[in-house]
Design a protein around this motif. Structure first.
Motif, PDB file in Angstrom:
ATOM      1  N   VAL A  25       0.839  -1.204   0.000  1.00  0.00           N
ATOM      2  CA  VAL A  25       0.000   0.000   0.000  1.00  0.00           C
ATOM      3  C   VAL A  25       0.876   1.257   0.000  1.00  0.00           C
ATOM      4  O   VAL A  25       0.630   2.207  -0.759  1.00  0.00           O
ATOM      5  CB  VAL A  25      -0.959  -0.002   1.213  1.00  0.00           C
ATOM      6  CG1 VAL A  25      -1.642   1.342   1.374  1.00  0.00           C
ATOM      7  CG2 VAL A  25      -1.994  -1.110   1.050  1.00  0.00           C
ATOM      8  N   ALA A  26       1.924   1.258   0.842  1.00  0.00           N
ATOM      9  CA  ALA A  26       2.819   2.424   0.891  1.00  0.00           C
ATOM     10  C   ALA A  26       3.522   2.637  -0.446  1.00  0.00           C
ATOM     11  O   ALA A  26       3.680   3.776  -0.908  1.00  0.00           O
ATOM     12  CB  ALA A  26       3.843   2.253   2.020  1.00  0.00           C
ATOM     13  N   ALA A  27       3.947   1.544  -1.085  1.00  0.00           N
ATOM     14  CA  ALA A  27       4.601   1.665  -2.394  1.00  0.00           C
ATOM     15  C   ALA A  27       3.614   2.157  -3.450  1.00  0.00           C
ATOM     16  O   ALA A  27       3.958   2.986  -4.303  1.00  0.00           O
ATOM     17  CB  ALA A  27       5.190   0.317  -2.810  1.00  0.00           C
ATOM     18  N   GLY A  28       2.363   1.666  -3.387  1.00  0.00           N
ATOM     19  CA  GLY A  28       1.336   2.111  -4.340  1.00  0.00           C
ATOM     20  C   GLY A  28       1.032   3.593  -4.208  1.00  0.00           C
ATOM     21  O   GLY A  28       0.870   4.299  -5.214  1.00  0.00           O
ATOM     22  N   ILE A  29       0.957   4.071  -2.972  1.00  0.00           N
ATOM     23  CA  ILE A  29       0.734   5.505  -2.752  1.00  0.00           C
ATOM     24  C   ILE A  29       1.975   6.287  -3.150  1.00  0.00           C
ATOM     25  O   ILE A  29       1.892   7.365  -3.758  1.00  0.00           O
ATOM     26  CB  ILE A  29       0.351   5.774  -1.286  1.00  0.00           C
ATOM     27  CG1 ILE A  29      -1.014   5.130  -0.978  1.00  0.00           C
ATOM     28  CG2 ILE A  29       0.319   7.268  -0.985  1.00  0.00           C
ATOM     29  CD1 ILE A  29      -1.385   5.125   0.489  1.00  0.00           C
ATOM     30  N   GLY A  30       3.157   5.713  -2.839  1.00  0.00           N
ATOM     31  CA  GLY A  30       4.422   6.397  -3.135  1.00  0.00           C
ATOM     32  C   GLY A  30       4.667   6.613  -4.613  1.00  0.00           C
ATOM     33  O   GLY A  30       5.341   7.563  -5.003  1.00  0.00           O
ATOM     34  N   ILE A  31       4.125   5.734  -5.455  1.00  0.00           N
ATOM     35  CA  ILE A  31       4.322   5.881  -6.905  1.00  0.00           C
ATOM     36  C   ILE A  31       3.626   7.128  -7.432  1.00  0.00           C
ATOM     37  O   ILE A  31       3.985   7.665  -8.485  1.00  0.00           O
ATOM     38  CB  ILE A  31       3.845   4.625  -7.662  1.00  0.00           C
ATOM     39  CG1 ILE A  31       4.453   4.561  -9.067  1.00  0.00           C
ATOM     40  CG2 ILE A  31       2.355   4.564  -7.789  1.00  0.00           C
ATOM     41  CD1 ILE A  31       5.803   4.000  -9.110  1.00  0.00           C
ATOM     42  N   THR A  86      13.956  12.337  -6.035  1.00  0.00           N
ATOM     43  CA  THR A  86      14.794  11.597  -6.979  1.00  0.00           C
ATOM     44  C   THR A  86      14.074  11.244  -8.273  1.00  0.00           C
ATOM     45  O   THR A  86      14.723  10.852  -9.241  1.00  0.00           O
ATOM     46  CB  THR A  86      15.277  10.272  -6.342  1.00  0.00           C
ATOM     47  OG1 THR A  86      14.132   9.483  -6.029  1.00  0.00           O
ATOM     48  CG2 THR A  86      16.088  10.529  -5.081  1.00  0.00           C
ATOM     49  N   GLY A  87      12.757  11.348  -8.282  1.00  0.00           N
ATOM     50  CA  GLY A  87      11.979  10.909  -9.433  1.00  0.00           C
ATOM     51  C   GLY A  87      11.539   9.463  -9.268  1.00  0.00           C
ATOM     52  O   GLY A  87      12.137   8.706  -8.511  1.00  0.00           O
ATOM     53  N   ARG A  88      10.493   9.106  -9.993  1.00  0.00           N
ATOM     54  CA  ARG A  88       9.895   7.783  -9.830  1.00  0.00           C
ATOM     55  C   ARG A  88      10.815   6.656 -10.284  1.00  0.00           C
ATOM     56  O   ARG A  88      10.882   5.604  -9.659  1.00  0.00           O
ATOM     57  CB  ARG A  88       8.575   7.711 -10.592  1.00  0.00           C
ATOM     58  CG  ARG A  88       7.475   8.526  -9.959  1.00  0.00           C
ATOM     59  CD  ARG A  88       6.130   8.323 -10.664  1.00  0.00           C
ATOM     60  NE  ARG A  88       5.138   9.216 -10.096  1.00  0.00           N
ATOM     61  CZ  ARG A  88       4.792  10.380 -10.621  1.00  0.00           C
ATOM     62  NH1 ARG A  88       5.362  10.810 -11.744  1.00  0.00           N
ATOM     63  NH2 ARG A  88       3.878  11.128 -10.042  1.00  0.00           N
ATOM     64  N   ARG A  89      11.505   6.853 -11.393  1.00  0.00           N
ATOM     65  CA  ARG A  89      12.346   5.767 -11.939  1.00  0.00           C
ATOM     66  C   ARG A  89      13.430   5.367 -10.954  1.00  0.00           C
ATOM     67  O   ARG A  89      13.628   4.184 -10.663  1.00  0.00           O
ATOM     68  CB  ARG A  89      12.956   6.220 -13.264  1.00  0.00           C
ATOM     69  CG  ARG A  89      13.782   5.135 -13.895  1.00  0.00           C
ATOM     70  CD  ARG A  89      14.188   5.508 -15.314  1.00  0.00           C
ATOM     71  NE  ARG A  89      15.006   4.454 -15.861  1.00  0.00           N
ATOM     72  CZ  ARG A  89      16.192   4.635 -16.380  1.00  0.00           C
ATOM     73  NH1 ARG A  89      16.715   5.837 -16.446  1.00  0.00           N
ATOM     74  NH2 ARG A  89      16.880   3.618 -16.863  1.00  0.00           N
ATOM     75  N   SER A 143       8.851   8.537   3.354  1.00  0.00           N
ATOM     76  CA  SER A 143      10.060   8.430   2.532  1.00  0.00           C
ATOM     77  C   SER A 143       9.762   8.618   1.050  1.00  0.00           C
ATOM     78  O   SER A 143      10.659   8.920   0.262  1.00  0.00           O
ATOM     79  CB  SER A 143      10.744   7.083   2.748  1.00  0.00           C
ATOM     80  OG  SER A 143       9.985   6.034   2.170  1.00  0.00           O
ATOM     81  N   ALA A 144       8.490   8.467   0.659  1.00  0.00           N
ATOM     82  CA  ALA A 144       8.115   8.624  -0.752  1.00  0.00           C
ATOM     83  C   ALA A 144       8.347  10.047  -1.243  1.00  0.00           C
ATOM     84  O   ALA A 144       8.546  10.267  -2.437  1.00  0.00           O
ATOM     85  CB  ALA A 144       6.656   8.235  -0.957  1.00  0.00           C
ATOM     86  N   PHE A 145       8.352  11.011  -0.324  1.00  0.00           N
ATOM     87  CA  PHE A 145       8.603  12.393  -0.736  1.00  0.00           C
ATOM     88  C   PHE A 145      10.063  12.613  -1.097  1.00  0.00           C
ATOM     89  O   PHE A 145      10.394  13.555  -1.801  1.00  0.00           O
ATOM     90  CB  PHE A 145       8.160  13.362   0.356  1.00  0.00           C
ATOM     91  CG  PHE A 145       6.671  13.393   0.531  1.00  0.00           C
ATOM     92  CD1 PHE A 145       5.870  14.102  -0.346  1.00  0.00           C
ATOM     93  CD2 PHE A 145       6.064  12.680   1.550  1.00  0.00           C
ATOM     94  CE1 PHE A 145       4.491  14.119  -0.213  1.00  0.00           C
ATOM     95  CE2 PHE A 145       4.687  12.684   1.703  1.00  0.00           C
ATOM     96  CZ  PHE A 145       3.895  13.404   0.811  1.00  0.00           C
ATOM     97  N   ALA A 146      10.938  11.727  -0.637  1.00  0.00           N
ATOM     98  CA  ALA A 146      12.344  11.790  -1.025  1.00  0.00           C
ATOM     99  C   ALA A 146      12.635  10.785  -2.135  1.00  0.00           C
ATOM    100  O   ALA A 146      13.130  11.138  -3.197  1.00  0.00           O
ATOM    101  CB  ALA A 146      13.246  11.516   0.186  1.00  0.00           C
TER     102      ALA A 146
END
Length: 194
Positions: A28-34, A40-43, A112-115
């Motif tokens: 769920v965290a990875a899905g929201i983080g995408i 750094t950008g998504r890639r 951490s998704a914001f970084a």
């Protein structure tokens, strides 16, 4: 041993108890983080997350195996007065005792998704997979030794460390058919009980 015996929980069930919540919270965290571009950008985030997933899985799956092996080799047979805890009780107790840590881990993965997008979620999911792999390894050891491994319930909650913590002095063992969980901590299938 006291007259009433000891409450015993399956080692593999305790290990496996955190696998599903960590996996799903990580996904769920990875899905929201995408959805967040991050610094750094998504890639780069996805690539870093894939690497962290592999590292997290390996570290959790292979960590402290020597301690598990040492405790398993010195396991004494459970006494007739020992009480074997049901699988669902062990899982419920572990999840209740760790619910705040799971919430903090989920929030940290989201933050951490914001970084670095996705990375924290994949690390958390990898830790869940590592727990599944460790429980499966324990199950193979149990089948090979034809004995299930148990740990005293009162030793689990002290000073952390789980079933290989400093307070755990020894395991107990029973026959392979004892309890309501199969080797490795999964639910027993109805056919196996018949």
């Amino acid at each position: 041993m006291s007259r009433g015996g000891q409450g015993l929980a399956r080692v593999a069930v305790v290990v496996r108890a955190g696998a599903a919540p960590m996996w799903w919270l990580g996904v769920v965290a990875a899905g929201i983080g995408i959805l967040v571009p991050g610094l750094t950008g998504r890639r780069i985030g996805v690539l870093a997350g894939a690497a962290l997933f592999i590292v997290g899985t390996a570290v959790v799956a292979w960590g402290r195996r020597k301690r598990y092996v040492a405790l398993a080799q010195s396991a004494a047979r459970a006494g007739k007065h020992d009480v074997l805890q049901d699988r669902h009780v062990t899982v419920r107790n572990w999840r209740r005792g760790h619910r705040w840590w799971l919430l903090l881990a989920f929030l940290a993965a989201l933050g951490s998704a914001f970084a670095v997008p996705v990375a924290g979620g994949l690390l958390l999911a990898g830790c869940g997979v590592g727990l599944w792999l460790k429980a499966a390894w324990l199950g193979r050891r149990e089948r090979a030794g034809d004995a299930l491994l148990w740990v005293r319930v009162d030793w689990l909650g002290r000073n952390g460390g789980g079933p290989v913590g400093k307070t755990v002095k020894a395991y107990r063992s029973t026959g392979i058919a004892a309890g309501d969980a199969a080797p490795g901590g999964a639910r027993r299938r109805a056919a196996a009980l018949a």
